[in-house]
Design a protein around this motif. Structure first.
Motif, PDB file in Angstrom:
ATOM      1  N   TRP A 346     -44.323-107.719  -9.798  1.00 35.46           N
ATOM      2  CA  TRP A 346     -45.041-108.655  -8.934  1.00 35.46           C
ATOM      3  C   TRP A 346     -45.122-110.042  -9.556  1.00 35.46           C
ATOM      4  O   TRP A 346     -45.107-111.046  -8.846  1.00 35.46           O
ATOM      5  CB  TRP A 346     -46.430-108.116  -8.624  1.00 35.46           C
ATOM      6  CG  TRP A 346     -46.390-106.973  -7.677  1.00 35.46           C
ATOM      7  CD1 TRP A 346     -46.817-105.699  -7.891  1.00 35.46           C
ATOM      8  CD2 TRP A 346     -45.885-106.993  -6.333  1.00 35.46           C
ATOM      9  NE1 TRP A 346     -46.602-104.923  -6.783  1.00 35.46           N
ATOM     10  CE2 TRP A 346     -46.035-105.691  -5.814  1.00 35.46           C
ATOM     11  CE3 TRP A 346     -45.318-107.980  -5.528  1.00 35.46           C
ATOM     12  CZ2 TRP A 346     -45.628-105.358  -4.516  1.00 35.46           C
ATOM     13  CZ3 TRP A 346     -44.919-107.651  -4.240  1.00 35.46           C
ATOM     14  CH2 TRP A 346     -45.078-106.361  -3.751  1.00 35.46           C
ATOM     15  N   ASP A 347     -45.204-110.106 -10.868  1.00 35.59           N
ATOM     16  CA  ASP A 347     -45.217-111.413 -11.526  1.00 35.59           C
ATOM     17  C   ASP A 347     -43.911-112.157 -11.234  1.00 35.59           C
ATOM     18  O   ASP A 347     -43.917-113.343 -10.878  1.00 35.59           O
ATOM     19  CB  ASP A 347     -45.405-111.236 -13.032  1.00 35.59           C
ATOM     20  CG  ASP A 347     -45.404-112.561 -13.768  1.00 35.59           C
ATOM     21  OD1 ASP A 347     -46.419-113.283 -13.720  1.00 35.59           O
ATOM     22  OD2 ASP A 347     -44.368-112.894 -14.395  1.00 35.59           O
ATOM     23  N   LYS A 348     -42.796-111.457 -11.358  1.00 30.61           N
ATOM     24  CA  LYS A 348     -41.495-112.063 -11.065  1.00 30.61           C
ATOM     25  C   LYS A 348     -41.416-112.476  -9.600  1.00 30.61           C
ATOM     26  O   LYS A 348     -40.917-113.566  -9.268  1.00 30.61           O
ATOM     27  CB  LYS A 348     -40.381-111.069 -11.409  1.00 30.61           C
ATOM     28  CG  LYS A 348     -38.975-111.591 -11.161  1.00 30.61           C
ATOM     29  CD  LYS A 348     -37.940-110.527 -11.541  1.00 30.61           C
ATOM     30  CE  LYS A 348     -36.523-111.030 -11.290  1.00 30.61           C
ATOM     31  NZ  LYS A 348     -35.500-109.994 -11.601  1.00 30.61           N
ATOM     32  N   CYS A 349     -41.912-111.630  -8.716  1.00 32.62           N
ATOM     33  CA  CYS A 349     -41.906-111.930  -7.283  1.00 32.62           C
ATOM     34  C   CYS A 349     -42.699-113.202  -6.992  1.00 32.62           C
ATOM     35  O   CYS A 349     -42.238-114.079  -6.248  1.00 32.62           O
ATOM     36  CB  CYS A 349     -42.502-110.741  -6.524  1.00 32.62           C
ATOM     37  SG  CYS A 349     -42.601-110.956  -4.731  1.00 32.62           S
ATOM     38  N   ALA A 350     -43.891-113.327  -7.594  1.00 36.21           N
ATOM     39  CA  ALA A 350     -44.726-114.508  -7.360  1.00 36.21           C
ATOM     40  C   ALA A 350     -44.070-115.772  -7.906  1.00 36.21           C
ATOM     41  O   ALA A 350     -44.106-116.838  -7.272  1.00 36.21           O
ATOM     42  CB  ALA A 350     -46.098-114.302  -7.991  1.00 36.21           C
ATOM     43  N   ARG A 351     -43.456-115.667  -9.083  1.00 39.14           N
ATOM     44  CA  ARG A 351     -42.805-116.841  -9.680  1.00 39.14           C
ATOM     45  C   ARG A 351     -41.606-117.292  -8.845  1.00 39.14           C
ATOM     46  O   ARG A 351     -41.385-118.497  -8.649  1.00 39.14           O
ATOM     47  CB  ARG A 351     -42.379-116.536 -11.115  1.00 39.14           C
ATOM     48  CG  ARG A 351     -43.564-116.385 -12.066  1.00 39.14           C
ATOM     49  CD  ARG A 351     -43.122-115.979 -13.469  1.00 39.14           C
ATOM     50  NE  ARG A 351     -44.286-115.689 -14.288  1.00 39.14           N
ATOM     51  CZ  ARG A 351     -45.007-116.619 -14.925  1.00 39.14           C
ATOM     52  NH1 ARG A 351     -44.633-117.901 -14.869  1.00 39.14           N
ATOM     53  NH2 ARG A 351     -46.072-116.288 -15.622  1.00 39.14           N
ATOM     54  N   GLU A 352     -40.830-116.355  -8.362  1.00 40.37           N
ATOM     55  CA  GLU A 352     -39.687-116.718  -7.532  1.00 40.37           C
ATOM     56  C   GLU A 352     -40.143-117.290  -6.195  1.00 40.37           C
ATOM     57  O   GLU A 352     -39.474-118.158  -5.623  1.00 40.37           O
ATOM     58  CB  GLU A 352     -38.786-115.499  -7.326  1.00 40.37           C
ATOM     59  CG  GLU A 352     -38.066-115.071  -8.601  1.00 40.37           C
ATOM     60  CD  GLU A 352     -37.101-113.915  -8.380  1.00 40.37           C
ATOM     61  OE1 GLU A 352     -36.985-113.440  -7.224  1.00 40.37           O
ATOM     62  OE2 GLU A 352     -36.472-113.480  -9.354  1.00 40.37           O
ATOM     63  N   THR A 353     -41.287-116.831  -5.707  1.00 41.76           N
ATOM     64  CA  THR A 353     -41.859-117.398  -4.485  1.00 41.76           C
ATOM     65  C   THR A 353     -42.229-118.864  -4.697  1.00 41.76           C
ATOM     66  O   THR A 353     -41.927-119.727  -3.866  1.00 41.76           O
ATOM     67  CB  THR A 353     -43.090-116.589  -4.041  1.00 41.76           C
ATOM     68  OG1 THR A 353     -42.694-115.230  -3.761  1.00 41.76           O
ATOM     69  CG2 THR A 353     -43.736-117.195  -2.803  1.00 41.76           C
ATOM     70  N   LEU A 354     -42.868-119.160  -5.817  1.00 47.20           N
ATOM     71  CA  LEU A 354     -43.202-120.548  -6.130  1.00 47.20           C
ATOM     72  C   LEU A 354     -41.950-121.400  -6.290  1.00 47.20           C
ATOM     73  O   LEU A 354     -41.909-122.555  -5.837  1.00 47.20           O
ATOM     74  CB  LEU A 354     -44.037-120.607  -7.407  1.00 47.20           C
ATOM     75  CG  LEU A 354     -45.506-120.227  -7.275  1.00 47.20           C
ATOM     76  CD1 LEU A 354     -46.174-120.244  -8.652  1.00 47.20           C
ATOM     77  CD2 LEU A 354     -46.241-121.165  -6.330  1.00 47.20           C
ATOM     78  N   ASP A 355     -40.937-120.853  -6.938  1.00 51.08           N
ATOM     79  CA  ASP A 355     -39.680-121.583  -7.101  1.00 51.08           C
ATOM     80  C   ASP A 355     -39.072-121.930  -5.739  1.00 51.08           C
ATOM     81  O   ASP A 355     -38.488-123.011  -5.567  1.00 51.08           O
ATOM     82  CB  ASP A 355     -38.676-120.749  -7.903  1.00 51.08           C
ATOM     83  CG  ASP A 355     -39.034-120.666  -9.386  1.00 51.08           C
ATOM     84  OD1 ASP A 355     -39.857-121.482  -9.839  1.00 51.08           O
ATOM     85  OD2 ASP A 355     -38.496-119.770 -10.072  1.00 51.08           O
ATOM     86  N   ALA A 356     -39.207-121.001  -4.788  1.00 54.53           N
ATOM     87  CA  ALA A 356     -38.644-121.241  -3.456  1.00 54.53           C
ATOM     88  C   ALA A 356     -39.445-122.273  -2.681  1.00 54.53           C
ATOM     89  O   ALA A 356     -38.894-123.024  -1.864  1.00 54.53           O
ATOM     90  CB  ALA A 356     -38.593-119.923  -2.675  1.00 54.53           C
ATOM     91  N   VAL A 357     -40.751-122.345  -2.944  1.00 54.88           N
ATOM     92  CA  VAL A 357     -41.638-123.246  -2.205  1.00 54.88           C
ATOM     93  C   VAL A 357     -41.619-124.665  -2.760  1.00 54.88           C
ATOM     94  O   VAL A 357     -41.707-125.644  -2.017  1.00 54.88           O
ATOM     95  CB  VAL A 357     -43.073-122.672  -2.217  1.00 54.88           C
ATOM     96  CG1 VAL A 357     -44.102-123.716  -1.791  1.00 54.88           C
ATOM     97  CG2 VAL A 357     -43.155-121.445  -1.319  1.00 54.88           C
ATOM     98  N   ARG A 358     -41.499-124.795  -4.079  1.00 52.33           N
ATOM     99  CA  ARG A 358     -41.652-126.109  -4.723  1.00 52.33           C
ATOM    100  C   ARG A 358     -40.787-127.227  -4.149  1.00 52.33           C
ATOM    101  O   ARG A 358     -41.269-128.356  -3.985  1.00 52.33           O
ATOM    102  CB  ARG A 358     -41.402-125.988  -6.229  1.00 52.33           C
ATOM    103  CG  ARG A 358     -42.646-125.590  -7.000  1.00 52.33           C
ATOM    104  CD  ARG A 358     -42.535-125.942  -8.469  1.00 52.33           C
ATOM    105  NE  ARG A 358     -43.736-125.538  -9.182  1.00 52.33           N
ATOM    106  CZ  ARG A 358     -44.843-126.269  -9.269  1.00 52.33           C
ATOM    107  NH1 ARG A 358     -44.901-127.444  -8.656  1.00 52.33           N
ATOM    108  NH2 ARG A 358     -45.885-125.843  -9.934  1.00 52.33           N
ATOM    109  N   PRO A 359     -39.533-127.002  -3.824  1.00 49.89           N
ATOM    110  CA  PRO A 359     -38.728-128.107  -3.277  1.00 49.89           C
ATOM    111  C   PRO A 359     -39.299-128.707  -1.990  1.00 49.89           C
ATOM    112  O   PRO A 359     -38.994-129.848  -1.658  1.00 49.89           O
ATOM    113  CB  PRO A 359     -37.367-127.451  -3.011  1.00 49.89           C
ATOM    114  CG  PRO A 359     -37.313-126.289  -3.941  1.00 49.89           C
ATOM    115  CD  PRO A 359     -38.714-125.785  -4.030  1.00 49.89           C
TER     116      PRO A 359
END
Length: 378
Positions: A346-359
């Protein structure tokens, strides 16, 4: 530095917990932990959960506030109140739905089941979601999904460009945090080796094929344990098949964890899954799995399970017997399952979600014009 506001669509906090809500809860808990630890991944971001007024589920957030506001509930709240509540920030909608008029938004769409598995839903539900998700797919800045299979499904059925969709796998730690309730064994007389299946009323889950497979197995030296509320497709409980079919009815998360831990085999014959939580949960608990070779399941499980044809009860029965009769195969599948499950978090999932949102965040902030500057009045 001005913080970028990220609002979380908290409508899911009013719903019972299924796989979709489990995903949203665990992503939010992971983000909450990052905020508490001042993790670099959340630097420059301010998170707020927006939810309707009334009773909501407490998921133990300590650092991200929950604001209950707006009028109405359900889809009405989401479509009419939520856009105004999140007007000055970016919205993250994690559970298939979101406000159709909100462009500064990323929405998670878990599958295209209203097209691919229509018998699972009522006509009204199908009609609404076909419109809702198609509009969201066009208007939202980004679309997230849980498998490459689902990504292709969203493109095929909703016409969403693949370049707009980000695949982010779910996690599995939630099942490991649950303390097993081993009193379930004594209460139900579970003393022998058993095969575990989780019952569901949904035709898509294909539980009727499990029932037929059990009838075909004939004389076996183990029990069949059915957890869940829909066991009416079976012959009377306790009917002999060399072992017994033990229908447990509803089980708690703690009881399910105990059942996973001790099962000799878990059967998962679904026709259609966007991700397939039960198979991953079973593997995470060291339980060998017989799984359908359909939809996203091979993508998630790879070589860690024994595959069956979900449309062939005889094949399901043969694969169950093979695992139950081969100690070496059970050991091999247990080890492969644990190794494969270790790739999901879940930590990886949340971090990748933030990476997708940041741009999209800077563009969202630049596009926002306060109402007072538009000449609007409250």
């Amino acid at each position: 530095m001005k913080l970028q506001k990220i609002y979380i669509n908290g409508r899911f906090l009013t719903h019972p917990v299924t796989g979709v809500q489990r995903y949203a809860i665990e992503v939010l808990r992971s983000l909450d932990a990052m905020v508490g630890e001042r993790d670099a991944a959340v630097a420059g971001c301010e998170f707020v959960v927006l939810a309707p007024k009334g009773d909501i589920r407490d998921i133990g957030l300590r650092h991200i506030p929950i604001k209950q506001s707006g009028r109405g509930a359900g889809h009405a709240w989401e479509q009419l109140s939520l856009p105004a509540l999140c007007a000055d920030g970016f919205l993250l909608s994690l559970c298939n739905t979101g406000p159709m008029t909100k462009r500064r938004q990323a929405v998670t769409m878990h599958d295209a089941a209203v097209y691919a598995a229509p018998d699972t839903y009522s006509f009204a539900f199908r009609a609404w979601y076909k419109v809702l998700q198609r509009v969201l797919g066009m208007n939202a800045k980004g679309v997230l999904t849980c498998s490459a299979f689902s990504r292709a499904q969203l493109t095929q059925h909703f016409g969403i460009a693949e370049r707009k969709i980000k695949t982010i796998y779910h996690g599995r730690e939630h099942i490991l945090r649950i303390k097993a309730d081993e009193t379930v064994f004594e209460r139900h007389g579970l003393a022998r080796p058993y095969v575990l299946a989780v019952s569901s009323m949904s035709p898509n889950k294909n539980f009727a094929s499990v029932a037929k497979a059990i009838e075909l197995m004939g004389d076996v030296g183990f029990d069949i344990v059915i957890a869940g509320g829909s066991s009416k497709i079976f012959k009377p409980a306790g009917g002999r098949i060399g072992g017994e079919v033990k229908t447990l009815g509803y089980v708690t998360d703690e009881e399910l964890r105990a059942l996973y831990d001790r099962a000799s085999c878990f059967v998962f014959p679904s026709f259609y899954e966007g991700f397939g939580f039960p198979a991953l949960e079973a593997m995470s608990c060291g339980c060998p799995v017989v799984a359908s070779d359909a939809a996203s399941i091979p993508e998630v499980c790879r070589d860690a399970v024994l595959y069956c044809d979900p449309r062939d009860p005889a094949d399901i029965a043969a694969k169950i017997r093979r695992i139950m009769e081969d100690d070496g195969l059970r050991t091999q599948l247990r080890e492969r399952g644990l190794a494969r499950a270790g790739n999901f978090s879940w930590d990886k999932c949340a971090r990748e979600t933030l990476d997708a949102v940041r741009p999209h965040l800077a563009a969202a902030a630049a596009a926002y014009v306060p109402e007072r500057e538009r000449g609007w009045s409250r």
